[in-house]
Write an enzyme that holds these catalytic residues in place. Sequence first.
Site, PDB file in Angstrom:
ATOM      1  N   ASN A  55     -74.524 -24.661 -14.360  1.00 21.92           N
ATOM      2  CA  ASN A  55     -74.983 -25.569 -13.303  1.00 21.92           C
ATOM      3  C   ASN A  55     -73.994 -25.577 -12.143  1.00 21.92           C
ATOM      4  O   ASN A  55     -74.311 -25.980 -11.037  1.00 21.92           O
ATOM      5  CB  ASN A  55     -75.177 -27.000 -13.838  1.00 21.92           C
ATOM      6  CG  ASN A  55     -74.016 -27.494 -14.683  1.00 21.92           C
ATOM      7  OD1 ASN A  55     -73.152 -26.738 -15.101  1.00 21.92           O
ATOM      8  ND2 ASN A  55     -73.995 -28.784 -14.949  1.00 21.92           N
ATOM      9  N   GLN A  66     -68.619 -29.569 -11.337  1.00 27.52           N
ATOM     10  CA  GLN A  66     -69.236 -30.828 -10.865  1.00 27.52           C
ATOM     11  C   GLN A  66     -68.114 -31.773 -10.384  1.00 27.52           C
ATOM     12  O   GLN A  66     -67.119 -31.291  -9.908  1.00 27.52           O
ATOM     13  CB  GLN A  66     -70.114 -31.483 -11.946  1.00 27.52           C
ATOM     14  CG  GLN A  66     -71.354 -30.672 -12.313  1.00 27.52           C
ATOM     15  CD  GLN A  66     -71.075 -29.622 -13.350  1.00 27.52           C
ATOM     16  OE1 GLN A  66     -70.456 -29.869 -14.359  1.00 27.52           O
ATOM     17  NE2 GLN A  66     -71.534 -28.416 -13.117  1.00 27.52           N
ATOM     18  N   GLY A  82     -71.479 -23.990  -9.264  1.00 25.13           N
ATOM     19  CA  GLY A  82     -71.505 -22.820  -8.392  1.00 25.13           C
ATOM     20  C   GLY A  82     -70.234 -22.768  -7.586  1.00 25.13           C
ATOM     21  O   GLY A  82     -69.851 -23.758  -6.984  1.00 25.13           O
ATOM     22  N   HIS A  83     -69.567 -21.652  -7.633  1.00 28.85           N
ATOM     23  CA  HIS A  83     -68.333 -21.497  -6.868  1.00 28.85           C
ATOM     24  C   HIS A  83     -68.477 -20.291  -5.961  1.00 28.85           C
ATOM     25  O   HIS A  83     -68.744 -19.197  -6.449  1.00 28.85           O
ATOM     26  CB  HIS A  83     -67.148 -21.219  -7.803  1.00 28.85           C
ATOM     27  CG  HIS A  83     -66.851 -22.352  -8.728  1.00 28.85           C
ATOM     28  ND1 HIS A  83     -66.343 -22.169  -9.972  1.00 28.85           N
ATOM     29  CD2 HIS A  83     -66.982 -23.675  -8.556  1.00 28.85           C
ATOM     30  CE1 HIS A  83     -66.172 -23.347 -10.544  1.00 28.85           C
ATOM     31  NE2 HIS A  83     -66.560 -24.282  -9.711  1.00 28.85           N
ATOM     32  N   VAL A  95     -59.331 -24.997   6.035  1.00 29.12           N
ATOM     33  CA  VAL A  95     -60.023 -24.987   7.330  1.00 29.12           C
ATOM     34  C   VAL A  95     -60.989 -23.811   7.469  1.00 29.12           C
ATOM     35  O   VAL A  95     -61.426 -23.484   8.573  1.00 29.12           O
ATOM     36  CB  VAL A  95     -59.011 -24.986   8.505  1.00 29.12           C
ATOM     37  CG1 VAL A  95     -58.240 -26.291   8.561  1.00 29.12           C
ATOM     38  CG2 VAL A  95     -58.051 -23.793   8.422  1.00 29.12           C
ATOM     39  N   GLY A  96     -61.299 -23.173   6.346  1.00 28.68           N
ATOM     40  CA  GLY A  96     -62.240 -22.047   6.390  1.00 28.68           C
ATOM     41  C   GLY A  96     -62.353 -21.447   5.012  1.00 28.68           C
ATOM     42  O   GLY A  96     -61.553 -21.753   4.127  1.00 28.68           O
ATOM     43  N   ASP A 155     -62.421 -28.104   9.004  1.00 28.75           N
ATOM     44  CA  ASP A 155     -62.907 -27.433  10.218  1.00 28.75           C
ATOM     45  C   ASP A 155     -64.310 -27.895  10.610  1.00 28.75           C
ATOM     46  O   ASP A 155     -64.649 -27.885  11.794  1.00 28.75           O
ATOM     47  CB  ASP A 155     -62.899 -25.910  10.016  1.00 28.75           C
ATOM     48  CG  ASP A 155     -63.644 -25.489   8.755  1.00 28.75           C
ATOM     49  OD1 ASP A 155     -63.347 -26.066   7.688  1.00 28.75           O
ATOM     50  OD2 ASP A 155     -64.537 -24.622   8.841  1.00 28.75           O
ATOM     51  N   THR A 202     -75.003 -23.296  -4.170  1.00 28.71           N
ATOM     52  CA  THR A 202     -74.715 -21.933  -4.639  1.00 28.71           C
ATOM     53  C   THR A 202     -75.668 -21.557  -5.766  1.00 28.71           C
ATOM     54  O   THR A 202     -76.072 -20.404  -5.891  1.00 28.71           O
ATOM     55  CB  THR A 202     -73.271 -21.874  -5.206  1.00 28.71           C
ATOM     56  OG1 THR A 202     -72.407 -22.557  -4.319  1.00 28.71           O
ATOM     57  CG2 THR A 202     -72.801 -20.453  -5.369  1.00 28.71           C
ATOM     58  N   LYS A 259     -63.911 -26.733  -5.001  1.00 26.58           N
ATOM     59  CA  LYS A 259     -62.949 -26.594  -6.117  1.00 26.58           C
ATOM     60  C   LYS A 259     -62.643 -25.138  -6.426  1.00 26.58           C
ATOM     61  O   LYS A 259     -61.515 -24.803  -6.755  1.00 26.58           O
ATOM     62  CB  LYS A 259     -63.517 -27.232  -7.392  1.00 26.58           C
ATOM     63  CG  LYS A 259     -63.636 -28.728  -7.327  1.00 26.58           C
ATOM     64  CD  LYS A 259     -64.241 -29.267  -8.607  1.00 26.58           C
ATOM     65  CE  LYS A 259     -65.679 -28.856  -8.817  1.00 26.58           C
ATOM     66  NZ  LYS A 259     -66.657 -29.387  -7.877  1.00 26.58           N
ATOM     67  N   GLY A 264     -69.547 -33.207  -6.211  1.00 29.39           N
ATOM     68  CA  GLY A 264     -69.531 -31.757  -6.375  1.00 29.39           C
ATOM     69  C   GLY A 264     -69.532 -31.052  -5.037  1.00 29.39           C
ATOM     70  O   GLY A 264     -69.643 -31.682  -3.974  1.00 29.39           O
ATOM     71  N   ASP A 265     -69.366 -29.741  -5.123  1.00 29.29           N
ATOM     72  CA  ASP A 265     -69.388 -28.891  -3.930  1.00 29.29           C
ATOM     73  C   ASP A 265     -68.289 -29.253  -2.933  1.00 29.29           C
ATOM     74  O   ASP A 265     -68.475 -29.146  -1.719  1.00 29.29           O
ATOM     75  CB  ASP A 265     -70.776 -28.928  -3.255  1.00 29.29           C
ATOM     76  CG  ASP A 265     -71.873 -28.644  -4.258  1.00 29.29           C
ATOM     77  OD1 ASP A 265     -71.744 -27.646  -4.976  1.00 29.29           O
ATOM     78  OD2 ASP A 265     -72.820 -29.447  -4.354  1.00 29.29           O
TER      79      ASP A 265
END
Length: 423
Positions: A38, A223, A40-41, A413-414, A332, A298, A16, A12-13
């Site tokens: 559950n 997830q 977080g975006h 890259v950011g 990055d 998040t 996405k 996860g994280d």
Amino acid sequence: MPATVIVGTQWGDEGKGKVTDVLAENADVVVRFQGGNNAGHTIVIGEERFALTLIPSGVLNPGVMPVIAGGCVVDPKVLLEEIATLESRGVDTSLLRLSANAHLIMPYHRVLDAQQERFLGEAQIGTTKRGIGPAYTDKYARNGIRVQDLFDAKILADKLAVTLREKNKLLQALYDQPGMDEKEILDEYLGYAELLAPHVADTSLLISEALGQGKQVLFEGAQATLLDVDHGTYPFVTSSNPTAGAAAVGAGVGPTSITRVVGVAKAYISRVGSGPFPTELDDEVGARMVEVGGEFGTVTGRRRRCGWLDTVALRYATRINGLTDIALTKLDVLSEFDRLKVCVAYETDQGRFDEFPRQQRVLYESRPVYEELPGWATDISAARTLDDLPQEAIDYIAYVEKSAGVPVTMVSVGPQRDATLLR
Ligand code: IMP
């Protein structure tokens, strides 16, 4: 396209939400097919930062229909708060559609989640305590309450009475917690019916119609592969299937309509909660990844565990999901390091594993076999095309492609939308 699935390849994280947001520019429908709040975006558009948990990232693209499909579990209070927050910031949510089949997270699910974790003590999973596991448990135990039940007061009352009798016994006798009031819950949930009504639909039909009209549909996984209840690092997983096959089941479309599966891989790896993590770094390098990558959850704000990219796990994710291509994110962050490491196999006392081991214990005992690659040690966050990247970064991308056996078609890259390099 027309039907593309986006899944996480790690724990996860991976970013996405951002990848979905970028691909949603050409999409007509964006569908969440599993999980709940559950997830977080965080999506950054210009100066604005949006943190979403339940509503698909596509909501930020005008004209896109965001769908929460039947495979999700929905906390109605959280959903309504999210709608209100988005509306107050000028985001139109009128197109949002919610499956009548989605299961509801009830107040006792949240309490049970926390109590079950407390009971596990040191063996706890580290859940988000949002009631996800208990809601899915009730779904499969056929005790669940669905969105459609909100629109039939008698059915809702009957189901709640039956299930609450059992839950209250459990809360009081086993967990030493106060029981919950049936009428209070009933009133609260009936109150949600009117507010949610404009959004509730047969989302399987809507998606099938959209596909039939040649529209572009994106299925947004929450997830990730290694948190999948069947294919992840069980029991340190979530209670749903965040892998590509679940998009068809959760959304109610045939698997043959899916033509592309994008796996999102962070250029390194992170994990929140407990469970094995072979490339985890407890040293300065790991701490630097947390700091530079902003690796805090998040949803819960928890510090994420970080480590080098694991291509054994990436190959596994490619296989389980049938990836067609990869979106490589947060490249990055690796600018920080002069030398980069990539895990290519696991070494154990029983020998070397080039494939993800079938015995979970191996993951705990394994020592990662690393290959070292030169870093680029220069800021790449201003790059806007792949040509702007230093050769070492291009080589790193090529290395990922070779390891996974599928092309990298997107590099981030950011956090900003335009910090996404496409090919
Ligand atoms: P649950 O999904 O709240 O039951 O938590 C089960 C496990 O999945 C825990 O390790 C959580 O930290 C992890 N998890 C759940 N959702 C996410 C997510 O969106 N990103 C990363 N980890 C998650």
